[in-house]
Design a protein around this motif. Structure first.
Motif, PDB file in Angstrom:
ATOM      1  N   ALA A   1       0.812  -1.222   0.000  1.00 34.52           N
ATOM      2  CA  ALA A   1       0.000   0.000   0.000  1.00 34.52           C
ATOM      3  C   ALA A   1       0.842   1.268   0.000  1.00 34.52           C
ATOM      4  O   ALA A   1       0.313   2.356  -0.286  1.00 34.52           O
ATOM      5  N   THR A   2       2.128   1.173   0.314  1.00 26.97           N
ATOM      6  CA  THR A   2       2.983   2.370   0.301  1.00 26.97           C
ATOM      7  C   THR A   2       3.445   2.733  -1.104  1.00 26.97           C
ATOM      8  O   THR A   2       4.084   3.763  -1.296  1.00 26.97           O
ATOM      9  N   THR A   3       3.126   1.888  -2.086  1.00 26.99           N
ATOM     10  CA  THR A   3       3.570   2.168  -3.450  1.00 26.99           C
ATOM     11  C   THR A   3       2.861   3.396  -4.002  1.00 26.99           C
ATOM     12  O   THR A   3       1.745   3.733  -3.612  1.00 26.99           O
ATOM     13  N   THR A   4       3.540   4.086  -4.915  1.00 26.68           N
ATOM     14  CA  THR A   4       2.978   5.243  -5.595  1.00 26.68           C
ATOM     15  C   THR A   4       3.122   5.041  -7.103  1.00 26.68           C
ATOM     16  O   THR A   4       3.643   4.016  -7.549  1.00 26.68           O
ATOM     17  N   VAL A   5       2.673   6.031  -7.865  1.00 28.90           N
ATOM     18  CA  VAL A   5       2.780   5.927  -9.318  1.00 28.90           C
ATOM     19  C   VAL A   5       4.225   5.772  -9.753  1.00 28.90           C
ATOM     20  O   VAL A   5       4.533   5.017 -10.684  1.00 28.90           O
ATOM     21  N   ASP A   6       5.142   6.455  -9.074  1.00 30.45           N
ATOM     22  CA  ASP A   6       6.555   6.477  -9.480  1.00 30.45           C
ATOM     23  C   ASP A   6       7.469   5.708  -8.544  1.00 30.45           C
ATOM     24  O   ASP A   6       8.693   5.783  -8.687  1.00 30.45           O
ATOM     25  N   SER A   7       6.924   4.967  -7.574  1.00 32.41           N
ATOM     26  CA  SER A   7       7.775   4.281  -6.601  1.00 32.41           C
ATOM     27  C   SER A   7       8.528   3.127  -7.264  1.00 32.41           C
ATOM     28  O   SER A   7       8.066   2.540  -8.241  1.00 32.41           O
ATOM     29  N   PRO A   8       9.704   2.768  -6.735  1.00 33.39           N
ATOM     30  CA  PRO A   8      10.501   1.685  -7.332  1.00 33.39           C
ATOM     31  C   PRO A   8       9.883   0.318  -7.077  1.00 33.39           C
ATOM     32  O   PRO A   8       9.089   0.132  -6.142  1.00 33.39           O
ATOM     33  N   TYR A   9      10.302  -0.638  -7.890  1.00 36.47           N
ATOM     34  CA  TYR A   9       9.763  -1.995  -7.802  1.00 36.47           C
ATOM     35  C   TYR A   9      10.121  -2.674  -6.491  1.00 36.47           C
ATOM     36  O   TYR A   9       9.392  -3.574  -6.026  1.00 36.47           O
ATOM     37  N   VAL A  10      11.200  -2.246  -5.844  1.00 40.77           N
ATOM     38  CA  VAL A  10      11.667  -2.931  -4.641  1.00 40.77           C
ATOM     39  C   VAL A  10      10.586  -2.973  -3.564  1.00 40.77           C
ATOM     40  O   VAL A  10      10.499  -3.929  -2.789  1.00 40.77           O
ATOM     41  N   ILE A  11       9.719  -1.937  -3.515  1.00 38.58           N
ATOM     42  CA  ILE A  11       8.640  -1.943  -2.529  1.00 38.58           C
ATOM     43  C   ILE A  11       7.688  -3.102  -2.798  1.00 38.58           C
ATOM     44  O   ILE A  11       7.290  -3.844  -1.890  1.00 38.58           O
ATOM     45  N   LEU A  12       7.323  -3.263  -4.074  1.00 40.76           N
ATOM     46  CA  LEU A  12       6.439  -4.364  -4.430  1.00 40.76           C
ATOM     47  C   LEU A  12       7.122  -5.711  -4.206  1.00 40.76           C
ATOM     48  O   LEU A  12       6.487  -6.671  -3.766  1.00 40.76           O
ATOM     49  N   PHE A  13       8.422  -5.791  -4.496  1.00 40.97           N
ATOM     50  CA  PHE A  13       9.160  -7.041  -4.306  1.00 40.97           C
ATOM     51  C   PHE A  13       9.096  -7.482  -2.849  1.00 40.97           C
ATOM     52  O   PHE A  13       8.830  -8.656  -2.557  1.00 40.97           O
ATOM     53  N   VAL A  14       9.327  -6.545  -1.939  1.00 45.92           N
ATOM     54  CA  VAL A  14       9.267  -6.874  -0.511  1.00 45.92           C
ATOM     55  C   VAL A  14       7.854  -7.310  -0.130  1.00 45.92           C
ATOM     56  O   VAL A  14       7.659  -8.287   0.605  1.00 45.92           O
ATOM     57  N   GLY A  15       6.856  -6.590  -0.639  1.00 45.37           N
ATOM     58  CA  GLY A  15       5.472  -6.958  -0.343  1.00 45.37           C
ATOM     59  C   GLY A  15       5.110  -8.327  -0.870  1.00 45.37           C
ATOM     60  O   GLY A  15       4.457  -9.124  -0.181  1.00 45.37           O
ATOM     61  N   PHE A  16       5.532  -8.638  -2.111  1.00 36.56           N
ATOM     62  CA  PHE A  16       5.253  -9.953  -2.685  1.00 36.56           C
ATOM     63  C   PHE A  16       5.928 -11.059  -1.888  1.00 36.56           C
ATOM     64  O   PHE A  16       5.346 -12.132  -1.659  1.00 36.56           O
ATOM     65  N   ALA A  17       7.165 -10.832  -1.490  1.00 36.94           N
ATOM     66  CA  ALA A  17       7.900 -11.843  -0.719  1.00 36.94           C
ATOM     67  C   ALA A  17       7.220 -12.103   0.625  1.00 36.94           C
ATOM     68  O   ALA A  17       7.098 -13.252   1.068  1.00 36.94           O
ATOM     69  N   LEU A  18       6.758 -11.028   1.281  1.00 42.00           N
ATOM     70  CA  LEU A  18       6.053 -11.188   2.555  1.00 42.00           C
ATOM     71  C   LEU A  18       4.738 -11.933   2.363  1.00 42.00           C
ATOM     72  O   LEU A  18       4.358 -12.773   3.179  1.00 42.00           O
ATOM     73  N   MET A  19       4.038 -11.623   1.259  1.00 43.34           N
ATOM     74  CA  MET A  19       2.773 -12.306   0.986  1.00 43.34           C
ATOM     75  C   MET A  19       3.017 -13.797   0.749  1.00 43.34           C
ATOM     76  O   MET A  19       2.262 -14.645   1.230  1.00 43.34           O
ATOM     77  N   ALA A  20       4.077 -14.123   0.023  1.00 43.84           N
ATOM     78  CA  ALA A  20       4.403 -15.527  -0.226  1.00 43.84           C
ATOM     79  C   ALA A  20       4.790 -16.236   1.059  1.00 43.84           C
ATOM     80  O   ALA A  20       4.398 -17.388   1.304  1.00 43.84           O
ATOM     81  N   LEU A  21       5.571 -15.555   1.913  1.00 44.67           N
ATOM     82  CA  LEU A  21       5.948 -16.137   3.202  1.00 44.67           C
ATOM     83  C   LEU A  21       4.708 -16.393   4.050  1.00 44.67           C
ATOM     84  O   LEU A  21       4.579 -17.440   4.700  1.00 44.67           O
ATOM     85  N   ALA A  22       3.773 -15.447   4.016  1.00 46.82           N
ATOM     86  CA  ALA A  22       2.538 -15.591   4.789  1.00 46.82           C
ATOM     87  C   ALA A  22       1.768 -16.834   4.376  1.00 46.82           C
ATOM     88  O   ALA A  22       1.339 -17.634   5.217  1.00 46.82           O
ATOM     89  N   PHE A  23       1.609 -17.033   3.085  1.00 50.17           N
ATOM     90  CA  PHE A  23       0.822 -18.166   2.629  1.00 50.17           C
ATOM     91  C   PHE A  23       1.581 -19.478   2.713  1.00 50.17           C
ATOM     92  O   PHE A  23       0.979 -20.538   2.855  1.00 50.17           O
ATOM     93  N   SER A  24       2.904 -19.427   2.639  1.00 50.15           N
ATOM     94  CA  SER A  24       3.684 -20.644   2.839  1.00 50.15           C
ATOM     95  C   SER A  24       3.512 -21.162   4.260  1.00 50.15           C
ATOM     96  O   SER A  24       3.568 -22.374   4.513  1.00 50.15           O
ATOM     97  N   ILE A  25       3.312 -20.246   5.187  1.00 48.52           N
ATOM     98  CA  ILE A  25       3.083 -20.614   6.588  1.00 48.52           C
ATOM     99  C   ILE A  25       1.623 -20.972   6.825  1.00 48.52           C
ATOM    100  O   ILE A  25       1.289 -21.941   7.504  1.00 48.52           O
TER     101      ILE A  25
END
Length: 522
Positions: free
Chosen positions: A347-371
């Motif tokens: 949710a902290t992403t913006t129109v011009d924010s870097p991909y790294v924010i989404l990468f961290v969010g995706f990794a956390l989401m995957a960790l959440a569902f793996s657990i």
């Protein structure tokens, strides 16, 4: 061919069948913006293209399972493959969004016939415990594989072919699977299968359909619209009738009595909430990558699926050991809590924010569902004695499908409302009031309006639409995080602490499956 080798060839056919269904669940996400440009699909139609499939799939799962038990699981699976292949061909030739919605619903019928039959056949073929555990592990991992193959293959196809290729690719795979299935899959059925619960199947499907229709059409028609309110009321009434019928019928589609167990009801409810938060969030993020950030379909697929599948393959095989050590209750709490964290990071992403924010969010989401997934599945499957394991399996799958469908409907509706509130009602440079009004309805409307405008107002309209879409997405992600937190709190209060009661060896099978997969990977 000896019996042992034949079992593994049978498993390969079952996994291929499961792969077809899993790919179709994910391949279309990267093609949604293309459908907007080529077919002129509205946001509501986009949601129904996804939800129509899930709605029919979820609504017919119990019926399909009963059909397999009564008529033979191999025959039902092969029939499902035939329906799936034929409807995929028809969907690839659709010329309007409504036609595509219809064929997606037919594909849902085929998927419902395939999915429960594969697991039922597997359990009947692999009777030796150790082999069955290994087979279950590979069957489970096929879902993770499909979530990666689907978007990536969709992105590759869209680089060279039209959107219909995402459906047409199913046809040759289905044909190969039909031939192999006829040769390698044995026939099994339940000699004591009960009668079909036709009223129960009709009531459950009608209730879910009314509920989803209300959530999808609410932002378009208005939440106070007579049809929307009436649909909510109808969904509630049909649900009550379904419960009343299932409690009195001799051979129910769904064993409602199982929900009286706190462990069962808490695990199933938490699973629905968690899937609602995750699927709804990812649906919006995939759209934003292409419509706002300008990613190609392939780039969007790699950006989302890459980190998610990598984390799943690394963490999920280890999770059964963690469940055994800490208990399902704490793992469910941790998983749903991580879903909330992932949603807030994205949710902290913006129109011009870097991909790294989404990468961290995706990794956390995957960790959440793996657990979360192994823990919640064990909580459901060990909540009832062995003779009712079939009902537990149906509840587990229904909770997932309901969460996926509601995620797109609920989170998508919140985002749509946020988009309209975030789009300026006036003051868009060089754009007429009519153009602004049309663009304010949806980002797809803004893209359509902008094509007929000069450079300056076109750019102004698109910039306003991008900002409004991100505003709506961020609002929806906050709602998803709140849902996940509520799920964690509910799990903490309702799921018993300590080791869950094992009525049979299903919990041990899940834990052993993870250990076997780790051994194979190493």
């Amino acid at each position: 061919m000896d019996t042992d080798r034949r079992r593994w060839f049978t498993l390969s056919v079952l996994c291929l069948s499961l792969l077809i269904v899993g790919i179709d669940n994910s391949i279309l996400n990267v093609a949604l913006p293309t459908l907007v440009r080529t077919l002129g699909a509205t946001p509501s139609q986009l949601q129904w293209i996804i939800d129509g499939y899930v709605l029919v799939f979820a609504g017919l799962l119990l019926t399909a399972g009963k059909l397999g038990d009564r008529l033979g699981r191999k025959g039902v699976m092969l029939a499902g493959l035939a329906v799936f292949g034929a409807s995929s061909l028809a969907a690839s030739l659709a010329t309007t969004p409504d036609q595509l919605i219809v064929w997606r619903c037919v594909m849902g019928i085929g998927a419902a016939l395939i999915m429960p039959a594969t697991l039922s056949i597997l359990v009947n073929v692999f009777t030796e415990p150790r082999q069955r555990r290994r087979a279950i592990a590979y069957w489970s991992l096929m879902n993770a594989t499909a979530t990666f193959i689907g978007p990536v293959s969709g992105g590759l196809l869209l680089r060279r072919f039209w959107w219909g290729s995402c459906f047409l690719v199913n046809v040759p795979v289905v044909l190969v699977t039909l031939v192999l299935g006829q040769i390698l899959v044995p026939s099994t059925r339940d000699p004591n299968a009960g009668r079909f619960d036709v009223p129960g199947a009709a009531l459950s499907s009608a209730a879910l359909g009314a509920l989803l229709w209300a959530f999808i059409e609410g932002p378009v028609r208005g939440w106070s619209d007579v049809l929307v309110v009436g649909s909510f009321i109808a969904a509630a009434g049909l649900s009550l009738l379904f419960v009343a019928w299932e409690l009195r019928v001799g051979d129910p589609m769904l064993d409602i009595a199982g929900f009286r167990t706190p462990q069962m009801s808490a695990a199933a409810t938490t699973m629905t909430i968690a899937f609602c938060a995750m699927i709804g969030s990812m649906y919006l993020v995939v759209l934003s990558l292409q419509l706002v950030k300008g990613y190609t379909p392939l780039a969007a697929a790699l950006a989302t699926s890459g980190p998610i599948v990598t984390v799943n393959f690394v963490v999920m095989p280890l999770t059964p050991r963690l469940v055994e050590r800490f208990g399902s209750r704490w793992m469910v709490i941790a998983g749903t809590g991580l879903i909330a964290c992932a949603s807030l990071v994205i949710a902290t992403t913006t129109v011009d924010s870097p991909y790294v924010i989404l990468f961290v969010g995706f990794a956390l989401m995957a960790l959440a569902f793996s657990i979360f997934i192994p823990a919640s599945t064990e909580a459901v499957m060990t909540a009832v004695p062995a003779e009712r394991a079939g009902s537990a399996s149906a509840i587990n799958q229904m909770a997932r499908q309901l969460g996926q469908a509601l995620g797109i409907a609920v989170i998508g509706s919140v985002a749509a409302s946020g988009y309209r509130s975030g789009f300026p009602s006036r003051g868009v440079t060089g754009a007429t009031a009519q153009a602004v009004a049309e663009a304010r309805q949806s980002i797809t409307g803004a893209i359509g309006v902008s094509r007929g405008l000069p450079a300056a107002p076109r750019q102004a309209i698109l910039e306003a639409a991008h900002l409004a879409f991100v505003h709506g997405m961020r609002l929806a992600l906050v709602v998803a995080a709140v849902l996940a937190v509520l799920g964690a709190i509910f799990a903490a209060r309702a799921i018993p602490s300590g080791r869950l009661a094992d009525h049979d060896d299903l919990g041990d099978d899940l834990r052993a499956a993870g250990e076997l997969v780790v051994d194979d990977l190493l």
